[in-house]
Design an enzyme around this catalytic site. Sequence first.
Site, short mmCIF file in Angstrom:
data_model
loop_
_atom_site.label_atom_id
_atom_site.label_comp_id
_atom_site.label_asym_id
_atom_site.label_seq_id
_atom_site.Cartn_x
_atom_site.Cartn_y
_atom_site.Cartn_z
N HIS A 71 0.83 -1.22 0.00
CA HIS A 71 0.00 0.00 0.00
C HIS A 71 0.86 1.26 0.00
O HIS A 71 0.41 2.31 0.46
CB HIS A 71 -0.95 0.05 1.21
N SER A 84 14.76 21.87 -15.59
CA SER A 84 13.62 22.73 -15.87
C SER A 84 14.11 24.00 -16.54
O SER A 84 15.23 24.44 -16.30
CB SER A 84 12.93 23.07 -14.54
N LYS A 95 16.29 21.87 -10.65
CA LYS A 95 15.59 20.63 -10.95
C LYS A 95 16.42 19.56 -11.65
O LYS A 95 17.22 19.84 -12.53
CB LYS A 95 14.37 20.93 -11.84
N GLU A 144 9.48 8.78 -16.80
CA GLU A 144 8.08 9.19 -16.97
C GLU A 144 7.59 8.82 -18.36
O GLU A 144 6.47 8.32 -18.54
CB GLU A 144 7.93 10.69 -16.74
#
Length: 472
Positions: free
Chosen positions: A154, A275, A281, A288
Site C-alpha cells: 500500500h 527545468s 531541478k 516518466e
Amino acid sequence: MNLRSGRLKGKMSHEAASFNSSLEFDKRIFEADIELNTAHTTMLAKQGIIPEKTATNILKALKDLKEEGIEALDLDLSVEDIHMAVENYVTSKIGEEAGYMHTAKSRNDQVATDLRLVLKKEIKIIGLNILNFIEEIINMADEHKETIFVGYTHLQHAQPTTFAHHLLAYANALRRDYERLMDAYKRVDMNPLGSAALTTTSFPIDREMTTELLGFSRIMENSIDGVSSRDFIAETVFSLSMLTSTFSKICEELINWSTYEFGVVEIAYEYSSTSSIMPQKKNPDIAELARAKSAILTGELMTIMTILKALPYSYNKDLQEITPHLWNAVDNAKSILSIMHGMLSTITLNKERASELAKSNFATATELADILVREKNMPFRTAHKIVGRMVTVALDDNVSIDNIDLKFLDSISQELFDKPLDLEEDLIRKALDPLENVRSRKVIGGSSPEATQNAILSLRTFLEDESDKNGF
Ligand code: ARG
C-alpha cells in the site's frame, strides 16, 4: 500489369486509393515477400506447375530486386500493396510470364505469411534483449544481497528486505514476460502459405516444401483459418503490453525513489532533464516517458482486439488495418526495453538512506510478533495484538524503535493480558534489527542472502538454457 483492368472499369479516386493502400507499413514485409515468392516459385517449378524456364526467370528477377532494395519498386498509391509492387517489378523485368508467379497463391495467404516471417525475427530480437536485461539485473542483485532496503505494501512501510530481493522481483517478472512472448512465438511460427484466397487450390502444391523453405515449424491445417486469423498478432501484442507494463511499474518506483522524500535512488544524468525556469531541478523525464509509452502498447492491443471482434470468416480488409498497430507496438516495446536497460543499470543507490528507511516506522514489527510466537508459545493473533498496541503507544508517546525494550513491551502485555512477557532483551534487539530480519527469511523466495543466491543461480540456469535453446 494493372490488377484492375479485368473486372473494374475505372481507377479508384485518389482519396480512396490512399485510404486503401497498405504500402507505407508494407515496407516492413518487403524482404519477407521476396523470400515468400522465391519459395513459392521454387515449389511451383518442382511440382511441375509452372515451366522450369519461367521459374528461373522469376527467381532471377526476385534476386535482383533483393539486391536493388525497395527503392527499385514503383510505390505509387494505385499499386495498392507491396505484393502488387513486387509482382509489377518482376513483370517489368521479364514481361508477361511473371504472371505465373501468382499461380496458386493469393495476397491473402501472402500477407499472413509475410507478417509471420517478420514477426518471428522481431520476437527473437526482443527475447534476446529481455534476457540481456535480466542478466544485468541479476548482476546488480549479486552486489546487493546484504543491502538493506524497505519493502512496501500500500506504499506504506511493510518489512525490511534487500535491494537484491527487490531487483529479483523485477527479474522474475521479466522472466515470465519473456516466457509468455516465446510461447506466443510458437503460434506465430505457423505457415498459412498455400491457403491461397481461402480454400487452397486445385494445383498440386507442396505446402510442406514451402513450410521448410521458409523455416516454419508447422503448417496451418485449415486454409480458411490460415487467411482469417490474426490471434498470433493479438497475443504477441498482449505479451509486449505485459512486458512494458512491468517496465512502467519499475519506472514508477524509480520516479518515487528518486524524490527528495524517498531519496534512495539517484537516476543518472544521462537519463535526467532539468527545468527551463527552476534551476535546481533534476527531473526523471525518461522514466516518466517510458511509463507513459507503455500505454501505447495497451492501446494498440485494444485496437487490434476491437478490429478482430466479430469479423466474419475468411479474409476481410479490416485485417490490413491491424498491421500498423502491430509494428507500432513492436517498435515501442523495443525502444522502451532498450531505454529501461540503460536507465536501471546506471542508477545509484543511497544505501544509508535505504537502511534508515528500513529501520524506521516499525518496519520490523512482524518479526517481533513472530519472536513472541516462537519464544512464548503464543498464537500469532495474540502476538499481533501486543505488537500492534506497542506501536500505537510508541507513536503516541514518541518512543523511537531504539528505545523499545523489555520494560516497554511488558507494560503493554500487562495492560492487555495482565501479565509480563519476560522476553530476553537481546531477542527484542534481534527482532528489531533489519539485517537480522532479512537474514532470517531463508525459505525459497525469501530475502536472506542464501535464498537470494539460490534465486540468482536459478535465473542464471534459466538464462543459459534459453540462450542454448534459441541459439542466442
Ligand atoms: N494489403 C493487404 C493486407 O494487408 C493484402 C491482402 C489484400 N487482399 C485482398 N483481398 N485485397 O491485408
